[in-house]
Motif scaffolding. Structure first.
Motif, short mmCIF file in Angstrom:
data_model
loop_
_atom_site.label_atom_id
_atom_site.label_comp_id
_atom_site.label_asym_id
_atom_site.label_seq_id
_atom_site.Cartn_x
_atom_site.Cartn_y
_atom_site.Cartn_z
N ASP A 18 0.78 -1.06 -0.01
CA ASP A 18 0.11 -0.04 0.04
C ASP A 18 1.07 1.18 0.04
N PRO A 19 0.40 2.23 -0.70
CA PRO A 19 1.32 3.57 -0.56
C PRO A 19 1.82 4.05 0.81
N ASP A 20 0.84 3.82 1.70
CA ASP A 20 1.38 4.33 3.20
C ASP A 20 2.55 3.51 3.45
N SER A 21 2.71 2.35 2.87
CA SER A 21 3.71 1.48 3.35
C SER A 21 5.20 1.76 3.20
N ILE A 22 5.34 3.04 2.32
CA ILE A 22 6.62 3.35 1.96
C ILE A 22 7.60 3.67 3.19
N ASP A 23 8.64 3.14 3.36
CA ASP A 23 9.48 3.21 4.48
C ASP A 23 10.69 4.35 4.29
N SER A 24 10.72 5.33 4.82
CA SER A 24 11.97 6.37 4.64
C SER A 24 13.25 5.74 5.18
N ASN A 25 13.18 4.83 5.72
CA ASN A 25 14.35 3.91 6.55
C ASN A 25 14.77 3.02 5.41
N PHE A 26 14.32 2.77 4.30
CA PHE A 26 14.58 1.90 3.35
C PHE A 26 15.15 2.34 2.20
N LEU A 85 27.11 -5.67 -4.42
CA LEU A 85 27.03 -6.09 -3.10
C LEU A 85 27.84 -5.27 -2.27
N THR A 86 29.05 -5.44 -2.35
CA THR A 86 29.92 -4.56 -1.36
C THR A 86 29.72 -3.20 -1.49
N PHE A 87 29.26 -2.39 -2.51
CA PHE A 87 28.63 -1.15 -2.29
C PHE A 87 27.45 -0.97 -1.25
N GLY A 88 26.55 -1.96 -1.47
CA GLY A 88 25.37 -1.87 -0.49
C GLY A 88 25.87 -2.27 0.87
N ILE A 89 26.63 -2.96 1.07
CA ILE A 89 27.25 -3.20 2.53
C ILE A 89 27.95 -2.07 3.11
N GLU A 90 28.66 -1.37 2.48
CA GLU A 90 29.40 -0.38 2.77
C GLU A 90 28.34 0.83 2.96
N MET A 91 27.12 0.98 2.39
CA MET A 91 26.30 2.00 2.58
C MET A 91 25.45 1.65 3.85
N ALA A 92 25.29 0.37 4.20
CA ALA A 92 24.52 -0.11 5.39
C ALA A 92 25.37 0.21 6.47
N LYS A 93 26.81 0.25 6.43
CA LYS A 93 27.68 0.35 7.52
C LYS A 93 27.72 1.88 7.73
N ALA A 94 27.48 2.57 6.74
CA ALA A 94 27.63 4.41 6.77
C ALA A 94 26.59 4.58 7.50
N ASN A 95 25.21 3.86 7.46
CA ASN A 95 23.93 4.41 8.19
C ASN A 95 23.26 3.40 8.74
N PRO A 96 23.81 2.57 10.00
CA PRO A 96 23.20 1.68 10.62
C PRO A 96 21.55 1.95 11.01
N SER A 97 20.96 2.83 10.96
CA SER A 97 19.67 2.82 11.12
C SER A 97 18.66 2.63 10.17
N VAL A 98 19.20 2.24 8.94
CA VAL A 98 18.53 1.91 7.66
C VAL A 98 18.76 0.49 7.13
N LYS A 99 17.78 0.14 6.13
CA LYS A 99 18.08 -0.98 5.35
C LYS A 99 18.44 -0.40 3.81
N ILE A 100 19.20 -1.27 3.00
CA ILE A 100 19.73 -0.85 1.86
C ILE A 100 18.74 -1.96 0.90
N GLY A 101 18.30 -1.21 -0.18
CA GLY A 101 17.53 -1.97 -1.24
C GLY A 101 18.27 -1.72 -2.53
N LEU A 102 19.02 -2.58 -2.99
CA LEU A 102 19.89 -2.76 -4.19
C LEU A 102 18.82 -3.18 -5.61
#
Length: 256
Positions: A18-26, A85-102
């Motif tokens: 649902d549109p309301d489910s967009i997660d700003s931390n994803f 994949l390594t790009f995504g892992i590094e982005m996750a390390k840089a911002n531990p409060s979010v999930k990364i979606g590739l």
């Protein structure tokens, strides 16, 4: 089934929420280009087992799953270790409060002329740009697009094909920013390997990009090596390039 739809509290990451489910931390990232973005490095056991529960990928069925090598599926028999994949892992390390979606959308062998609306790649019969836009729109139902990484140019590394490369890349960036709804969406291009003299034709164009298109950057290929074919990065170099993509992306985001 998507790993993210396995539990009720994770349904917000399904591909059709649902549109309301967009997660700003994803935080979403579009991965586009040709074979060195798709990855052709040797996939050994260590690389095959590499993952991070905070780094997800949109698979070919448009499901969010834990990201792992190979991310791409442009040429299933060839896709292996790339920088994503390594790009995504590094982005996750840089911002531990979010999930990364590739969002993997690279197609091996494609020239930049294949990355325009309605263009079809004659080898794979795919529509690289249209497919990327479709997958980006699907992904944005779940999270927020935060950047694009691009590695392409081997197919344009001749005097004729490289002459207007920068103009075409600028147009591509503009189109994708419109789709994303962000005129300043960070965009990082990767240099081609420095092991072929003709690749310098494209690299020289890429060096000019940050001075022409705002909020863009270049990930260096200095010191990176090929896997023996004089074309594709080996797994270690692809991994290092992923880290360089992330460093440039973080820099752009901090200065946006």
């Amino acid at each position: 089934m998507s790993v993210l739809s396995a539990k009720p509290d994770q349904n917000r990451y399904s591909s059709n929420p649902d549109p309301d489910s967009i997660d700003s931390n994803f935080h979403l990232y579009l991965l586009i280009g040709q074979s060195n973005m798709a990855g052709r490095g040797l996939l050994d056991v260590d690389y095959k087992n590499l993952s991070d529960p905070k780094v997800l990928m949109l698979n070919k069925d448009n499901e969010w799953v834990i990201a792992s090598h190979p991310l791409h599926f442009d040429k299933p028999k060839m896709a292996a270790v790339g920088p994503g994949l390594t790009f995504g892992i590094e982005m996750a390390k840089a911002n531990p409060s979010v999930k990364i979606g590739l969002i993997p959308c690279a197609v091996g062998g494609t020239a930049i002329t294949s990355w325009v609306p309605s263009a079809m790649d004659p080898v794979t019969k795919k529509h690289p740009y249209d497919d990327a836009v479709t997958r980006l729109n699907t992904a944005m139902k779940s999270g927020v697009i935060k950047g694009i990484i691009w590695h392409q140019g081997e197919a344009n590394s001749s005097p004729e094909r490289s002459s207007d490369y920068l103009d075409k890349l600028e147009s591509l960036i503009g189109r994708l920013r419109i789709v994303a709804g962000d005129e300043n969406l960070p965009f990082v291009a990767g240099e081609l390997g420095r092991y072929r003299d003709n690749y310098k034709l494209v690299n020289d164009k890429l060096q000019l990009l940050p001075g022409i298109v705002p909020n863009t950057a270049l990930a260096s290929s200095d010191g990176l090596t090929h896997k023996g074919d004089n074309t594709h990065f080996d797994a270690a170099s692809a991994t290092e390039l992923g880290k360089r993509f992330a460093a440039q992306m973080i820099h752009l985001q901090q200065n946006k």
